[in-house]
Design a protein around this motif. Structure first.
Motif, short mmCIF file in Angstrom:
data_model
loop_
_atom_site.label_atom_id
_atom_site.label_comp_id
_atom_site.label_asym_id
_atom_site.label_seq_id
_atom_site.Cartn_x
_atom_site.Cartn_y
_atom_site.Cartn_z
N TYR A 1 0.84 -1.20 0.00
CA TYR A 1 0.00 0.00 0.00
C TYR A 1 0.88 1.26 0.00
O TYR A 1 0.64 2.19 -0.78
CB TYR A 1 -0.94 -0.02 1.21
CG TYR A 1 -1.67 1.28 1.42
CD1 TYR A 1 -2.60 1.73 0.47
CD2 TYR A 1 -1.46 2.06 2.55
CE1 TYR A 1 -3.28 2.93 0.65
CE2 TYR A 1 -2.13 3.25 2.74
CZ TYR A 1 -3.05 3.68 1.79
OH TYR A 1 -3.72 4.86 1.96
N ARG A 2 1.91 1.27 0.84
CA ARG A 2 2.83 2.41 0.86
C ARG A 2 3.44 2.63 -0.53
O ARG A 2 3.59 3.77 -0.98
CB ARG A 2 3.95 2.18 1.88
CG ARG A 2 3.58 2.47 3.31
CD ARG A 2 4.83 2.49 4.19
NE ARG A 2 4.61 2.04 5.53
CZ ARG A 2 4.43 0.78 5.94
NH1 ARG A 2 4.43 -0.20 5.09
NH2 ARG A 2 4.24 0.49 7.20
N GLN A 3 3.81 1.54 -1.18
CA GLN A 3 4.41 1.64 -2.52
C GLN A 3 3.41 2.19 -3.53
O GLN A 3 3.77 3.04 -4.36
CB GLN A 3 4.92 0.27 -2.97
CG GLN A 3 6.12 -0.22 -2.18
CD GLN A 3 6.50 -1.66 -2.50
OE1 GLN A 3 6.04 -2.25 -3.48
NE2 GLN A 3 7.34 -2.24 -1.65
N ARG A 4 2.16 1.73 -3.47
CA ARG A 4 1.14 2.25 -4.40
C ARG A 4 0.94 3.75 -4.18
O ARG A 4 0.84 4.52 -5.14
CB ARG A 4 -0.20 1.51 -4.21
CG ARG A 4 -0.20 0.10 -4.73
CD ARG A 4 -1.59 -0.51 -4.79
NE ARG A 4 -2.27 -0.62 -3.51
CZ ARG A 4 -2.14 -1.63 -2.64
NH1 ARG A 4 -1.30 -2.62 -2.91
NH2 ARG A 4 -2.84 -1.65 -1.52
N GLN B 1 3.84 5.72 -5.61
CA GLN B 1 3.76 5.82 -7.07
C GLN B 1 2.79 6.90 -7.50
O GLN B 1 2.93 7.47 -8.57
CB GLN B 1 3.35 4.47 -7.67
CG GLN B 1 4.43 3.42 -7.58
CD GLN B 1 3.94 2.04 -7.97
OE1 GLN B 1 2.74 1.78 -8.12
NE2 GLN B 1 4.87 1.10 -8.11
N GLN B 2 1.81 7.20 -6.64
CA GLN B 2 0.84 8.26 -6.92
C GLN B 2 1.32 9.62 -6.41
O GLN B 2 0.62 10.62 -6.51
CB GLN B 2 -0.51 7.93 -6.26
CG GLN B 2 -1.15 6.66 -6.73
CD GLN B 2 -2.30 6.21 -5.81
OE1 GLN B 2 -2.52 6.75 -4.72
NE2 GLN B 2 -3.03 5.20 -6.25
N GLY B 3 2.53 9.64 -5.84
CA GLY B 3 3.06 10.88 -5.29
C GLY B 3 2.41 11.26 -3.97
O GLY B 3 2.41 12.43 -3.58
#
Length: 162
Positions: free
Chosen positions: A131-134, A137-139
């Protein structure tokens, strides 16, 4: 060794007043299955309280599901003392996931805001990292709120509790 059987305290029962019955059922089912006791820290809350939490950066929205009785915060009580340990809340998320699935009630968790618990693996620590990575990726930053569980807007769009 026999599994402990925990019960909702009077305080927790009071804090569940006004909460949607489906969410209460999941909380009660999870309490029967948990290995670590927990209490209801907060159920329904006032707009003034929500505003205060946003100002103190403990919440990020004024449209909280707590306002309508569609969310609860559960506080883990190992050794009868509240803990804020993230790993412990990952364990609680698994217990809540199992309870929600047994009752066929969709549920979201404040550790992974963009998915329903039923869509997650049982490795909640890995799921929170994904979730942190997603979010990155969305800034955007990820907001971890391990004690928070809510009925999803998509399944419970109504503004008021049932």
């Amino acid at each position: 060794m026999k599994q402990p059987h925990f019960q909702l305290s009077q305080t927790s029962q009071t804090r569940l007043q006004g909460v949607h019955p489906d969410l209460i059922n999941v909380v009660e089912q999870a309490l029967r299955a948990t290995k670590i006791d927990f209490m209801v820290g907060e159920g329904i809350r006032s707009f003034a309280r929500q505003k205060e939490l946003v100002q103190n950066k403990k919440s990020h929205t004024l449209k909280s599901r707590h306002l309508t009785g569609h969310a609860v915060d559960l506080w883990l009580l190992p050794n009868n003392k509240i803990t804020w340990d993230a790993a412990a809340y990952c364990t609680l998320a698994n217990t809540m996931k199992q309870a929600a699935e047994e009752l066929n009630i969709p549920l979201q968790w404040g550790g992974v805001w963009d998915r329903k618990l039923s869509d997650l693996s049982d490795d909640m620590e890995k799921e929170t990292e994904l979730y942190r990575q997603r979010r990155a990726q969305q800034g955007k930053t990820a907001f971890f709120d391990g004690p928070h569980f809510q009925l999803p807007w998509s399944d419970y769009p109504q503004e008021q509790s049932a």
